[in-house]
Design an enzyme around this catalytic site. Sequence first.
Site, short mmCIF file in Angstrom:
data_model
loop_
_atom_site.label_atom_id
_atom_site.label_comp_id
_atom_site.label_asym_id
_atom_site.label_seq_id
_atom_site.Cartn_x
_atom_site.Cartn_y
_atom_site.Cartn_z
N LYS A 174 -9.12 2.70 -2.15
CA LYS A 174 -9.44 2.15 -0.84
C LYS A 174 -10.81 2.63 -0.37
CE LYS A 174 -7.11 1.53 3.65
NZ LYS A 174 -5.87 1.83 4.39
N CYS A 204 -5.60 -2.87 2.07
CA CYS A 204 -5.43 -2.93 3.53
C CYS A 204 -6.76 -3.09 4.27
CB CYS A 204 -4.68 -1.70 4.02
SG CYS A 204 -3.90 -1.95 5.65
N GLU A 206 0.83 -1.20 0.00
CA GLU A 206 0.00 0.00 0.00
C GLU A 206 0.87 1.25 0.00
OE1 GLU A 206 -3.50 1.86 2.96
OE2 GLU A 206 -2.20 0.21 3.62
#
Length: 541
Positions: free
Chosen positions: A117, A153, A46
Amino acid sequence: MSASLKLALAQLNLWVGDVEGNVGKIIDAATRARDTLGASLVVCPELSLIGYPPDDLLLRSGMPAQIEQGVERLLREVRDITLVVGLPEYVNEAAERVIYNAAYVIRDGVVLARARKQRLPNYGVFDERRHFQPGGRTLVFDHEGTRLGLCICEDIWGPNPAAAAKAAGAQLLLNINASPFDLSKSRERRRVFDSRVAETGLPLVYVNCVGGQDDVLFDGDSTAIDHDGRIAFSAPLFEEGVFALDFDGRRWSGREREAQSREAVVYSGLVQAVRDYVDRNGFPGALVGMSGGIDSALVAAIAADALGAERVWGVSLPSRYTAQMSNDDARLEAEALGIRYSVLAIEPAFEAFSGALADSFSGRAVDLTEENLQSRCRGVMLMALSNKFGHVVLTTGNKSEMAVGYATLYGDMCGGFAPIKDVYKTLVYELCRYRNTLGAVIPERVLTRPPSAELRPDQKDSDSLPPYEVLDPLLQLYVERQLSIPEIVERGFDEAVVKRIAALVRRSEYKRRQAPPGPKITECAFGRERRYPLTAVYGDI
């Protein structure tokens, strides 16, 4: 699904803000994955381009251009392999610039797909909602006949993004991370992996970064999980590398790493944190005030293992109250480690300060002031050496002491980095014993004698504090789990002791706010993660 797939996990140590250097690492990883490992896909962590956590660097006016240049370089130089890479994506929307925590899928000069994300963490060390906008959907893309769902994540810590990927036809989940270490994190990750695999029936690949970044530590722990929840591969902790995996349509190749003790894992992490902090900030070496006690013994060993003996300078700063055994033990450890060692007595400085203050102190009894004055003499001398030679001072205070304020502001708290700031005293002893299994460097007497600050005759820590075997579990309940005093008392602790320790924790907040950073290893560390007011009235809650 394709009959077989070979991909590579790039578990990288990335420097926050160093876009050019990080891009170089990504290109090197892609080249190794393609040419040495024979992979057709390489997956990076990430926010690989900028490092994690970037904090307000994201707001610098020149950062979008640096990110754009980094992407352009990847497009030019990465060929014949598909690259998944994390980055901040700057987008103009409705006359306003917004930032997404994004990932690009790149192949032969083309950005094939973009993911953003969706779940932005805003707890613990995370503050992503300060900078990022959430994405709206899960990316599913095709690679050599296999449909891959890409999550970033936190997206995998809840069911929706993974379920959306399954619904969109994903046959395999990719999860890229900058997931900080603590003692329980690997267990928590396994729980999350089990949940997502059970919900979707899909195999999963988890890629994380490694390295120390200020007060955050990344352990790697990159993992591949089969569709039935079996851990097929786990990368070494705190070790940078590019790891190849074969997928036969049902199962991953590879194996789990060998189990390590808690002490081995923590010690490796602290070594990594010190190495990265010292090297990334350009210090030629480190200074450690060596008292002959357990805390400085551990910090000196960590520093030598992190930097090499030639870059560590141990300094003994004895006073009139320092026992000869303390002087001997400090010297013996320095010799065993092979580090530079000096003795600078603080008595002349202490006498000078005492004389200068004599008239002002007239009629007042000797008390804690004189004890703190000794510690501050040591701090002044260590910082003078730091200024003159450029070495960073590593402080030696542990979490038990920092919690209750058993430390001297502008004294033993002086320094640039605090390696054991989040290590309880009981764990300090365990880590020292572990280090001696790798090679005996810490004298046995240091491990067995009662701990003392040696600031007055026959002083022991137990004169001021409960035994650490009592104090540390109490602090874990009060600081990390944030239990109330009645709840802690219900667990068998003496009410008067709990109230006294809680009051010490509250009153010491101003000290901790001025302490140097140190690596997080517990579930709640002082600093970025624990934000309490300096001035507040909240009593025994």
